[in-house]
Design a protein around this motif. Structure first.
Motif, PDB file in Angstrom:
ATOM      1  N   LEU A 320      88.615  60.165  12.879  1.00 59.16           N
ATOM      2  CA  LEU A 320      89.034  58.848  12.391  1.00 59.16           C
ATOM      3  C   LEU A 320      87.889  57.849  12.445  1.00 59.16           C
ATOM      4  O   LEU A 320      87.669  57.077  11.500  1.00 59.16           O
ATOM      5  CB  LEU A 320      90.209  58.327  13.225  1.00 59.16           C
ATOM      6  CG  LEU A 320      90.657  56.888  12.936  1.00 59.16           C
ATOM      7  CD1 LEU A 320      91.269  56.777  11.544  1.00 59.16           C
ATOM      8  CD2 LEU A 320      91.642  56.402  13.995  1.00 59.16           C
ATOM      9  N   LEU A 321      87.141  57.865  13.546  1.00 60.98           N
ATOM     10  CA  LEU A 321      86.078  56.889  13.738  1.00 60.98           C
ATOM     11  C   LEU A 321      84.883  57.143  12.831  1.00 60.98           C
ATOM     12  O   LEU A 321      83.971  56.313  12.744  1.00 60.98           O
ATOM     13  CB  LEU A 321      85.647  56.862  15.208  1.00 60.98           C
ATOM     14  CG  LEU A 321      86.718  56.291  16.156  1.00 60.98           C
ATOM     15  CD1 LEU A 321      86.358  56.546  17.603  1.00 60.98           C
ATOM     16  CD2 LEU A 321      86.923  54.786  15.903  1.00 60.98           C
ATOM     17  N   PHE A 420     105.396  58.870  10.330  1.00 62.27           N
ATOM     18  CA  PHE A 420     105.216  60.317  10.153  1.00 62.27           C
ATOM     19  C   PHE A 420     106.253  60.998  11.029  1.00 62.27           C
ATOM     20  O   PHE A 420     106.737  60.435  12.017  1.00 62.27           O
ATOM     21  CB  PHE A 420     103.787  60.755  10.473  1.00 62.27           C
ATOM     22  CG  PHE A 420     103.387  60.627  11.922  1.00 62.27           C
ATOM     23  CD1 PHE A 420     103.324  61.736  12.749  1.00 62.27           C
ATOM     24  CD2 PHE A 420     103.037  59.388  12.457  1.00 62.27           C
ATOM     25  CE1 PHE A 420     102.937  61.625  14.068  1.00 62.27           C
ATOM     26  CE2 PHE A 420     102.650  59.262  13.782  1.00 62.27           C
ATOM     27  CZ  PHE A 420     102.602  60.385  14.590  1.00 62.27           C
ATOM     28  N   ASN A 421     106.621  62.214  10.681  1.00 60.16           N
ATOM     29  CA  ASN A 421     107.797  62.833  11.289  1.00 60.16           C
ATOM     30  C   ASN A 421     107.501  63.792  12.426  1.00 60.16           C
ATOM     31  O   ASN A 421     108.165  63.772  13.457  1.00 60.16           O
ATOM     32  CB  ASN A 421     108.615  63.576  10.220  1.00 60.16           C
ATOM     33  CG  ASN A 421     109.235  62.630   9.212  1.00 60.16           C
ATOM     34  OD1 ASN A 421     109.703  61.556   9.580  1.00 60.16           O
ATOM     35  ND2 ASN A 421     109.241  63.014   7.947  1.00 60.16           N
ATOM     36  N   THR A 431      98.459  60.297   7.692  1.00 58.45           N
ATOM     37  CA  THR A 431      99.171  59.036   7.483  1.00 58.45           C
ATOM     38  C   THR A 431      98.254  57.843   7.729  1.00 58.45           C
ATOM     39  O   THR A 431      98.289  56.844   7.000  1.00 58.45           O
ATOM     40  CB  THR A 431     100.396  58.961   8.414  1.00 58.45           C
ATOM     41  OG1 THR A 431     101.176  60.154   8.274  1.00 58.45           O
ATOM     42  CG2 THR A 431     101.271  57.757   8.075  1.00 58.45           C
ATOM     43  N   LEU A 432      97.393  57.968   8.737  1.00 60.04           N
ATOM     44  CA  LEU A 432      96.437  56.894   9.019  1.00 60.04           C
ATOM     45  C   LEU A 432      95.453  56.716   7.867  1.00 60.04           C
ATOM     46  O   LEU A 432      95.173  55.579   7.441  1.00 60.04           O
ATOM     47  CB  LEU A 432      95.675  57.220  10.300  1.00 60.04           C
ATOM     48  CG  LEU A 432      96.059  56.459  11.564  1.00 60.04           C
ATOM     49  CD1 LEU A 432      95.334  57.038  12.772  1.00 60.04           C
ATOM     50  CD2 LEU A 432      95.773  54.972  11.429  1.00 60.04           C
ATOM     51  N   LYS A 433      94.935  57.815   7.352  1.00 61.66           N
ATOM     52  CA  LYS A 433      93.979  57.706   6.238  1.00 61.66           C
ATOM     53  C   LYS A 433      94.646  57.125   4.990  1.00 61.66           C
ATOM     54  O   LYS A 433      94.018  56.364   4.237  1.00 61.66           O
ATOM     55  CB  LYS A 433      93.368  59.076   5.942  1.00 61.66           C
ATOM     56  CG  LYS A 433      92.371  59.536   7.002  1.00 61.66           C
ATOM     57  CD  LYS A 433      91.651  60.813   6.572  1.00 61.66           C
ATOM     58  CE  LYS A 433      90.550  61.183   7.563  1.00 61.66           C
ATOM     59  NZ  LYS A 433      89.795  62.384   7.132  1.00 61.66           N
ATOM     60  N   TRP A 434      95.911  57.471   4.785  1.00 61.26           N
ATOM     61  CA  TRP A 434      96.657  56.890   3.669  1.00 61.26           C
ATOM     62  C   TRP A 434      96.798  55.382   3.856  1.00 61.26           C
ATOM     63  O   TRP A 434      96.593  54.596   2.923  1.00 61.26           O
ATOM     64  CB  TRP A 434      98.021  57.570   3.580  1.00 61.26           C
ATOM     65  CG  TRP A 434      98.865  57.156   2.408  1.00 61.26           C
ATOM     66  CD1 TRP A 434      98.457  56.852   1.149  1.00 61.26           C
ATOM     67  CD2 TRP A 434     100.289  57.000   2.403  1.00 61.26           C
ATOM     68  NE1 TRP A 434      99.518  56.521   0.348  1.00 61.26           N
ATOM     69  CE2 TRP A 434     100.667  56.619   1.098  1.00 61.26           C
ATOM     70  CE3 TRP A 434     101.280  57.179   3.363  1.00 61.26           C
ATOM     71  CZ2 TRP A 434     101.992  56.378   0.737  1.00 61.26           C
ATOM     72  CZ3 TRP A 434     102.601  56.956   3.003  1.00 61.26           C
ATOM     73  CH2 TRP A 434     102.946  56.556   1.711  1.00 61.26           C
ATOM     74  N   TYR A 439      95.127  49.822   2.601  1.00 62.66           N
ATOM     75  CA  TYR A 439      94.638  48.551   3.135  1.00 62.66           C
ATOM     76  C   TYR A 439      93.637  47.905   2.172  1.00 62.66           C
ATOM     77  O   TYR A 439      93.574  46.678   2.051  1.00 62.66           O
ATOM     78  CB  TYR A 439      93.975  48.786   4.501  1.00 62.66           C
ATOM     79  CG  TYR A 439      93.205  47.605   5.023  1.00 62.66           C
ATOM     80  CD1 TYR A 439      93.848  46.565   5.675  1.00 62.66           C
ATOM     81  CD2 TYR A 439      91.816  47.527   4.862  1.00 62.66           C
ATOM     82  CE1 TYR A 439      93.136  45.468   6.147  1.00 62.66           C
ATOM     83  CE2 TYR A 439      91.100  46.443   5.336  1.00 62.66           C
ATOM     84  CZ  TYR A 439      91.766  45.419   5.976  1.00 62.66           C
ATOM     85  OH  TYR A 439      91.059  44.336   6.439  1.00 62.66           O
ATOM     86  N   ARG A 440      92.886  48.716   1.489  1.00 63.64           N
ATOM     87  CA  ARG A 440      91.857  48.196   0.587  1.00 63.64           C
ATOM     88  C   ARG A 440      92.426  47.746  -0.757  1.00 63.64           C
ATOM     89  O   ARG A 440      91.718  47.158  -1.565  1.00 63.64           O
ATOM     90  CB  ARG A 440      90.771  49.258   0.401  1.00 63.64           C
ATOM     91  CG  ARG A 440      90.046  49.557   1.716  1.00 63.64           C
ATOM     92  CD  ARG A 440      89.004  50.653   1.612  1.00 63.64           C
ATOM     93  NE  ARG A 440      88.297  50.799   2.876  1.00 63.64           N
ATOM     94  CZ  ARG A 440      88.683  51.593   3.864  1.00 63.64           C
ATOM     95  NH1 ARG A 440      89.751  52.341   3.719  1.00 63.64           N
ATOM     96  NH2 ARG A 440      87.991  51.648   4.994  1.00 63.64           N
TER      97      ARG A 440
END
Length: 476
Positions: A320-321, A420-421, A431-434, A439-440
């Protein structure tokens, strides 16, 4: 109708988590929603850690003496009114003149004493409620005593009892050999509290309470499954006809960016974007992160325990980072998680691990963040996701317990966040990347952020449901 709440903690006098916040808000909300027809009071232990600003307002109500098993003992009872609610405090220096609320070797004895002292106080003063509402294992004995050792007393027979499960993981389990000495319960009542060969106070309260509530509708459903019920699924099945879920709320007088309350720059719905940007820049400066207004800031404010899903985050954090993102986590907990997050932060300039408990900083983080992360393995209700929404921060949660009830995923009706399930690290990462991609796109993000800000998690709806519950069991 009079309702007395009994609990081991209640804000602002003593609070370590969600239970304290609930007891600090629900009685007031019920009284306000009852419009003069419902009177609420609260009974709490008087801990040594109570702040002097509250202690100096206490008025002595009574001294009580009673038999507690083989012991002759007693307590003093003090009171004050806060937010229109009368709070009673049971003082016993031996049991409660301590700085910690929990984690003492005699916790079972302390809270059984407290439960009996509360009933003795009602008898001594004639302050008899229509409903006694107990909370979690620490006050389970109040319900059990009413239905056993005190069942012969006419003045107490009309009391109806409600028991709320805030977290079934903590059940109050003890050796059966201390039933009489420590819990002052006759052996003929052992079958009420016996479960799995030991004393289980939560099981006892579930069995004898007139009604049971949990802190969210979805959690009430989940408790029928072994994974969530921590061994009590068969008991839940037996009592399910007298159980419901009522989701908690939050106190908007405490968690409100409009009021400020410790954040860098107050803001509201009309200046949400400007307010978020100002608070984000200030937090980036305070934490030593690069001051980049268009880089999404993801935060977690949590206990660092397995149940909060922190191992999922650790599995995907390095990947992620590598994205254009900043991440900050605030909290304390198990040493291995504290060490692991600190180690990851040491490798990445765009992460901060704040291993401490800091209420003031938490509000600043709620106000500054773009995304609030809450990937819990189990979450009876959760308040943090609601608080995040109140600050216009978009929550990303696992759809479990109260998170399922409160956060609706992007793309659905009433969307106010992301979900997310499965308890899976890469489902979380996907889900975070989505979310980071969306966000952009300001045409997507700004309406979603407004929807989060507009979410109504006030106590009013929950209070009305509890009033209806009280009326049903008392035929009021």
């Amino acid at each position: 109708m009079k309702v007395i709440y009994i609990a081991s903690e209640g804000a602002p006098f003593a609070a370590s988590g969600g239970l304290g916040d609930v007891i600090g808000a629900l009685p007031r909300a019920v009284a306000e929603s009852g419009k003069g027809e419902v009177q609420t009071e609260v009974i709490l232990p008087l801990y040594g850690s109570m702040k002097e600003e509250y202690r100096k307002r206490l008025t002595k109500e009574a001294d009580i003496r009673f038999s507690y098993g083989w012991r002759q003992t007693g307590a003093s009872v003090f009171s004050l009114t806060e937010g229109g609610v009368l709070y009673h405090f049971i003082e016993n220096h031996y049991y409660f003149n301590r700085q910690k609320l929990y984690g003492e070797p005699d916790d079972g004895e302390r809270f059984a004493f407290f439960s009996m002292a509360a009933i003795e106080f009602m008898l001594a003063t004639g302050d008899i409620p229509d409903v006694l509402h107990a909370n979690d294992w620490q006050t389970a004995m109040a319900v059990i005593y009413l239905k056993t050792e005190y069942a012969h007393i006419e003045a107490l027979r009309r009391i109806r009892t409600v028991f709320t499960i805030h977290n079934i993981e903590y059940q109050g389990k003890f050796d059966p050999y201390i039933l009489g000495d420590i819990f002052a319960l006759d052996a003929k009542y052992y079958h009420i509290v016996e479960y799995g060969g030991c004393i289980n106070l939560m099981k006892g309260a579930l069995t004898v309470s007139d009604y049971i509530s949990t802190v969210s509708p979805n959690y009430a459903c989940e408790l029928r499954h072994d994974f969530f019920a921590f061994g009590l699924a068969d008991i839940i099945a037996r009592v399910s006809d007298k159980m419901c879920g009522v989701i908690n709320g939050i106190d908007y007088s405490v968690f409100s960016p409009e009021r400020g309350g410790g954040i860098y720059t107050p803001y509201g719905r009309d200046d949400l974007d400007a307010g978020k940007r100002a608070n984000k820049a200030a937090l980036q400066r305070e934490l030593g992160l690069a001051e980049e207004p268009d880089t999404p800031l993801v935060v977690m404010i949590t206990r660092l325990t397995a149940g909060k899903g922190v191992e999922l985050v650790l599995r995907i954090l390095d990947e992620l980072l590598g994205e254009k993102v900043q991440f900050a986590i605030l909290g304390t907990g198990e040493a291995m998680y504290e060490t692991a997050f600190s180690a990851v932060a040491s490798r990445h300039a765009n992460m901060r691990a704040l291993i401490r408990f800091d209420r003031d900083l938490s509000k600043k983080m709620y106000a500054a963040a773009d995304i609030f992360l809450m990937p819990s393995k189990s979450e009876p209700c959760g308040l943090a996701q609601m608080i995040a929404c109140s600050y216009g921060t978009v929550p990303l949660v696992r759809a479990v317990g109260g998170l399922f009830d409160s956060i609706k995923p992007y793309g659905s009706d009433g969307a106010n966040g992301f979900t997310f399930n499965n308890f899976n690290a890469h489902e979380l990462l996907f889900t975070l990347k989505w979310a980071l991609e969306l966000y952009r796109d300001k045409s997507v993000w700004e309406p979603l952020r407004l929807a989060a800000k507009d979410s109504d998690f006030s106590w009013d709806k929950s209070a009305k449901k509890y009033i209806s519950l009280y009326q049903n069991i008392t035929n009021w």
